[in-house]
Write an enzyme that holds these catalytic residues in place. Structure first.
Site, short mmCIF file in Angstrom:
data_model
loop_
_atom_site.label_atom_id
_atom_site.label_comp_id
_atom_site.label_asym_id
_atom_site.label_seq_id
_atom_site.Cartn_x
_atom_site.Cartn_y
_atom_site.Cartn_z
N ASP A 1 4.83 -14.19 -21.94
CA ASP A 1 5.97 -13.91 -21.10
C ASP A 1 6.44 -12.49 -21.44
OD1 ASP A 1 8.28 -13.74 -19.65
OD2 ASP A 1 9.22 -15.53 -20.51
N LEU A 2 6.10 -11.55 -20.59
CA LEU A 2 6.44 -10.15 -20.85
C LEU A 2 7.90 -9.84 -20.55
CD1 LEU A 2 3.24 -8.34 -19.55
CD2 LEU A 2 3.76 -9.15 -21.85
N GLY B 1 0.37 -1.09 -0.49
CA GLY B 1 -0.85 -0.85 0.27
C GLY B 1 -1.96 -1.76 -0.21
N HIS B 2 -3.04 -1.74 0.55
CA HIS B 2 -4.25 -2.46 0.17
C HIS B 2 -5.45 -1.59 0.53
CE1 HIS B 2 -2.82 -6.23 -1.41
NE2 HIS B 2 -1.97 -6.36 -0.40
N TYR C 1 -5.73 2.53 1.71
CA TYR C 1 -6.21 3.62 0.85
C TYR C 1 -7.43 4.30 1.48
CZ TYR C 1 -3.58 0.48 -2.20
OH TYR C 1 -2.63 -0.35 -2.72
N ASP D 1 -11.14 -0.83 -3.03
CA ASP D 1 -10.85 -1.71 -4.16
C ASP D 1 -11.92 -1.64 -5.24
OD1 ASP D 1 -8.42 -2.70 -3.39
OD2 ASP D 1 -9.13 -4.70 -2.86
#
Length: 363
Positions: free
Chosen positions: A59-60, A124-125, A129, A155
């Site tokens: 848990d950050l 974005g995806h 890009y 990706d």
């Protein structure tokens, strides 16, 4: 078998897409990759992208969780993260802090837009890009919007592969100089780089800014896909003169026949009949296989390009290193399965580990 990267330890901040892909490549070739999971992260069961890893779930949001990451990174060779710029800094896990504690650390960051620039903080995806590189405009049919090339170009080619390369370059430099550094792997940069040849052709006057007007975008009938009599498709890449001649001869067409003539010829037989017909003729003809067919293709089967790992058929590690081949891939571990063992190895007493578990810092 240990692999070429045996002895390297990489901390992977769990994410999606290119970060796990880069971590998979490093782990495939023998690096020890410890994947730091976080609650609520999207996941795919038995995802090939998470093979060959150890997993610790933290848990950050709690300082103790962030402190564990700092301590792990203090003994690691590299760290990979794929958050938006500034997120790791806000967690107190940015490169300035971690390199201050471990100057040899190679800190890999993969994002869509990069760590700087006017779009750096925008969502974005892959397709977004790729869109600003100019390359998406080249893909697809002339009279339609650009085709979607899955999420492979930005990706994985522009992001994951470039991050893996950048990590290795940084790790080699760190071994030589003793100094780590930040690797800024922007998918826009990496995707643009994959199009170097297209920009080169354009500069030489050999590429027109129109889809299907060029050799490699389907503008030439000898480079493209055709439908066969059974509804399946065939891929043709007969670029050089000798391959063109073999293609036209094999189809029973005159040299220079146009696309409709080639399409009509291929439509007369089933796909696999054409594959058999062109076998050994060097016409650069191959079947367009479905995902279920590809692993059974004789070439893929003989080379072992695909394999089954716990019921998931997936690609085998690549490329192949003859002297230090990658070890047999291991199935993904359950989220957090290795947390207690990792902390014990890093020096946490058993009682402290139990306390971290009770307080849900270690998940």
């Amino acid at each position: 078998m240990a692999g070429a990267l045996e002895g390297l330890t990489i901390i992977e901040m769990a994410g999606l897409g290119p970060g796990p892909f880069a971590a998979m490549m490093l782990a495939d070739h023998g690096a020890r990759v410890i994947r730091v999971e976080r609650p609520g992260n999207l996941s795919v069961p038995n995802d090939p992208l998470t093979r060959n890893r150890e997993s610790i779930a933290l848990d950050l949001r709690q300082e103790e969780g962030r402190g564990i990451v700092r301590r792990l990174a203090g003994k690691a060779d590299g760290l990979i993260e794929g958050y938006r710029p500034g997120v790791m800094e806000r967690l107190g896990l940015g490169p300035e802090q971690l390199l201050g504690e471990n100057p040899r650390l190679v800190y890999g960051r993969v994002t869509g837009w990069g760590q700087s620039g006017p779009l750096a903080q925008d969502a974005g995806h892959d397709i977004n890009y790729l869109a600003i590189t100019g390359l998406l405009s080249c893909i697809g049919e002339a009279d339609r919007p650009p085709a979607v090339p899955l999420n492979l170009v930005a990706d994985y080619a522009g992001g994951g592969l470039m991050l893996a390369f950048g990590m290795l370059a940084g790790l080699i430099a760190a071994q030589r100089t003793g100094q780590g550094q930040v690797v800024d792997a922007a998918m826009t940069d990496g995707a643009a780089l994959t199009g170097a040849i297209i920009y080169g052709l354009r500069a030489a006057g050999l590429w027109r800014d129109e889809r299907q007007a060029n050799l490699l975008d389907g503008g030439d009938p000898i480079y493209g896909c055709y439908r066969c009599a059974d509804g399946k498709d065939i891929a043709v890449g007969a670029i050089e003169p000798q391959f063109r001649a073999a293609l036209y001869d094999g189809l029973g067409l005159p040299s220079g026949a146009d696309r409709p003539a080639i399409a009509a010829a291929f439509a007369t037989r089933p796909r696999d009949a054409w594959v058999g017909h062109f076998a050994g003729k060097e016409a650069c003809v191959a079947p367009v296989l479905g995902l279920g067919e590809a692993p059974a293709h004789p070439h893929n089967r003989e080379r072992g390009t695909f394999f089954d790992l716990d019921g998931v058929v997936q690609p085998r590690p690549a490329p192949r290193l003859e002297g230090t081949p990658p070890p047999p891939p291991r199935a993904p571990h359950d989220e957090g399965a290795d947390g207690a063992a990792i902390l014990a190895e890093w020096g946490w007493p058993e009682a402290d580990v139990a306390e971290l578990r009770a307080r849900k810092v270690l998940l």
